[in-house]
Design a protein around this motif. Structure first.
Motif, PDB file in Angstrom:
ATOM      1  N   UNK A 148     -35.201 -19.204   9.242  1.00 24.15           N
ATOM      2  CA  UNK A 148     -33.775 -18.038   9.768  1.00 24.15           C
ATOM      3  C   UNK A 148     -32.861 -18.442  10.907  1.00 24.15           C
ATOM      4  N   UNK A 149     -31.960 -18.851  10.244  1.00 23.61           N
ATOM      5  CA  UNK A 149     -31.474 -20.058  10.875  1.00 23.61           C
ATOM      6  C   UNK A 149     -29.561 -18.833  10.627  1.00 23.61           C
ATOM      7  N   UNK A 150     -29.414 -19.571  12.273  1.00 22.59           N
ATOM      8  CA  UNK A 150     -27.788 -18.766  11.729  1.00 22.59           C
ATOM      9  C   UNK A 150     -27.534 -19.461  13.013  1.00 22.59           C
ATOM     10  N   UNK A 151     -25.540 -19.586  12.200  1.00 19.24           N
ATOM     11  CA  UNK A 151     -23.947 -20.154  13.423  1.00 19.24           C
ATOM     12  C   UNK A 151     -23.648 -20.465  12.939  1.00 19.24           C
ATOM     13  N   UNK A 152     -22.459 -20.221  13.438  1.00 21.89           N
ATOM     14  CA  UNK A 152     -21.138 -20.061  13.637  1.00 21.89           C
ATOM     15  C   UNK A 152     -20.203 -21.346  14.323  1.00 21.89           C
ATOM     16  N   UNK A 153     -19.496 -21.490  12.787  1.00 19.32           N
ATOM     17  CA  UNK A 153     -19.248 -23.276  12.821  1.00 19.32           C
ATOM     18  C   UNK A 153     -17.747 -23.252  12.945  1.00 19.32           C
ATOM     19  N   UNK A 154     -16.877 -23.748  13.909  1.00 20.73           N
ATOM     20  CA  UNK A 154     -15.631 -23.413  14.223  1.00 20.73           C
ATOM     21  C   UNK A 154     -14.753 -24.707  13.896  1.00 20.73           C
ATOM     22  N   UNK A 155     -13.219 -24.504  13.421  1.00 19.30           N
ATOM     23  CA  UNK A 155     -13.218 -25.957  12.541  1.00 19.30           C
ATOM     24  C   UNK A 155     -12.220 -26.995  13.986  1.00 19.30           C
ATOM     25  N   UNK A 156     -12.297 -25.915  15.088  1.00 25.64           N
ATOM     26  CA  UNK A 156     -11.188 -26.561  16.324  1.00 25.64           C
ATOM     27  C   UNK A 156     -12.601 -27.119  17.099  1.00 25.64           C
ATOM     28  N   UNK A 203     -29.502 -23.227  10.507  1.00 27.33           N
ATOM     29  CA  UNK A 203     -28.286 -22.318  10.265  1.00 27.33           C
ATOM     30  C   UNK A 203     -26.820 -23.360  10.495  1.00 27.33           C
ATOM     31  N   UNK A 204     -27.064 -24.439  11.333  1.00 26.24           N
ATOM     32  CA  UNK A 204     -25.724 -25.371  11.514  1.00 26.24           C
ATOM     33  C   UNK A 204     -25.343 -25.965  10.655  1.00 26.24           C
ATOM     34  N   UNK A 205     -25.956 -26.663  10.346  1.00 26.67           N
ATOM     35  CA  UNK A 205     -25.772 -27.024   8.749  1.00 26.67           C
ATOM     36  C   UNK A 205     -25.022 -26.509   7.590  1.00 26.67           C
TER      37      UNK A 205
END
Ligand code: KG4
Ligand code: ZN
Length: 336
Positions: free
Chosen positions: A13-21, A307-309
């Motif tokens: 279970x992979x969870x991540x948040x990507x911020x475009x900045x 999750x990051x990918x």
């Protein structure tokens, strides 16, 4: 823009948040290895049940880690396939439902596109175009990547995936699941040249792979060298592991070189669980430097499922103006 990524296609279970900045601002992973260990492989029903238990708590955890609330999330990306259907449905239902509740777009991401783009999260990302070598538990493919979303599969395994071959060989050697890292560890004390493993398909033209022959060769060696007890002596076991690993590395390197010659590209991006293999990373880099090509790969934790990918691939798709409608989609088989 901030994209929440949810990966539940198999046993992580992979969870991540990507911020475009700022890039990846929170990332959490729960591995189910302990759940499946006693069965020697992933049990689909147990995988789904465990994802149900872990997905929401991990989403809360990454939001807290990034000091964000749900209002700060601009889109939700989830793995829509390929993978185990029950496991995929957990991420797809939760992802779609959260996006609906938060009134933001939802994106169903292709798992292998996630892997393929993971090296973009590193400090020196590759430029387009490049050849991607995707080597995971379910796939072995060479892909001509001209731009995001512009992919052409130019070679693939005709039987087992590279990771699957590692896992099956490990099982024969009585090593734990997942077998790739276990074989790599055992191989460190082995002689990769004692046994003459084949280099499958290298004499044939083209970019396809075959790994099932290596599995049979491994089984025959184990049987031949087992004198008393269930397995060969420890040094022979290590030599078999080292010979197996070397055969995979050499075969993959020959095909990658051929793919670069065919496309004329000078960049190779390697992704998927097997790209975490240290010998493959080192030797592919050396062998391709000889043809003036550069090899790119993700940090080890972003090679295996994460999750990051998925958050990153979702952000790329969102930037291209895509998002999913209200239906919940999950495809166990889904060509790229
Ligand atoms: O990408 P991944 O996490 O899941 C799939 O999408 O399949 O890949 C898992 C595969 C497993 O077969 C595992 O044995 C293999 O990647 N793997 C490795 C290594 N780490 C993981 N194979 C060889 N060497 C490694 N260090
Ligand atoms: Zn994967």
């Amino acid at each position: 823009m901030r994209v929440l990524g949810i990966e539940t296609s198999c046993d992580e279970t992979g969870i991540a948040i990507y911020d475009t900045e700022q890039g990846i601002i929170a990332d959490a992973l729960h591995s189910q290895v302990a759940v499946h260990a006693e069965y020697g492989g992933v049990v689909p029903e147990l995988a789904s049940r465990d994802h149900i238990k872990k997905t929401l708590p991990l989403i809360r955890q990454v939001l807290a880690e990034a000091k964000l609330s749900s209002e700060d999330i601009d889109a939700v990306a989830y793995t829509a396939g390929p993978g185990l259907i029950g496991a995929l449905m957990v991420g797809a239902c939760l992802g779609r439902a959260l996006a609906y509740g938060w009134n933001v777009p939802a994106l169903g991401v292709h798992h292998m596109e996630g892997h393929l783009l993971a090296p973009m999260l590193e400090e020196q990302p590759p430029e387009f175009p490049f050849v991607a070598l995707l080597v995971s538990g379910g796939h072995t493919q060479l892909v001509d990547v001209k731009a995001i979303g512009c992919y052409e599969v130019i070679g693939e395994s005709l039987d087992d995936a590279a990771g699957e071959a590692f896992d099956k060989a490990a099982k024969m050697l009585d090593l734990d699941y997942p077998g790739g890292p276990e074989i790599a560890k055992l191989a460190e004390s082995g002689d990769p040249h004692r046994f003459k493993f084949p280099r499958p398909m290298v004499d044939r033209p083209g970019l396809d792979f075959s790994f099932s022959g290596l599995k049979t060769f491994t089984l025959n060696l184990i049987q031949k060298h087992t004198v008393d007890g269930p397995l060969p002596d420890p040094q022979t076991m290590a030599d078999i592991a080292a010979g197996f690993e070397q055969a995979v590395v050499d075969t993959v390197a020959i095909k990658c070189r051929r793919a670069l010659e065919q496309t004329g590209y000078k960049r190779l991006v390697m992704a998927g669980g097997v790209s975490a293999n240290r010998k493959l990373r080192a030797e592919l880099g050396q062998k391709l430097a000889a043809v003036k090509a550069t090899v790119f790969y993700a940090r080890p934790e972003f090679c295996t499922d994460n999750g990051a990918m998925i958050a990153y691939a979702g952000a790329c798709r969102l930037a291209a103006g895509q998002h999913a409608d209200l239906s919940v989609v999950a495809y166990p088989r889904w060509p790229m």
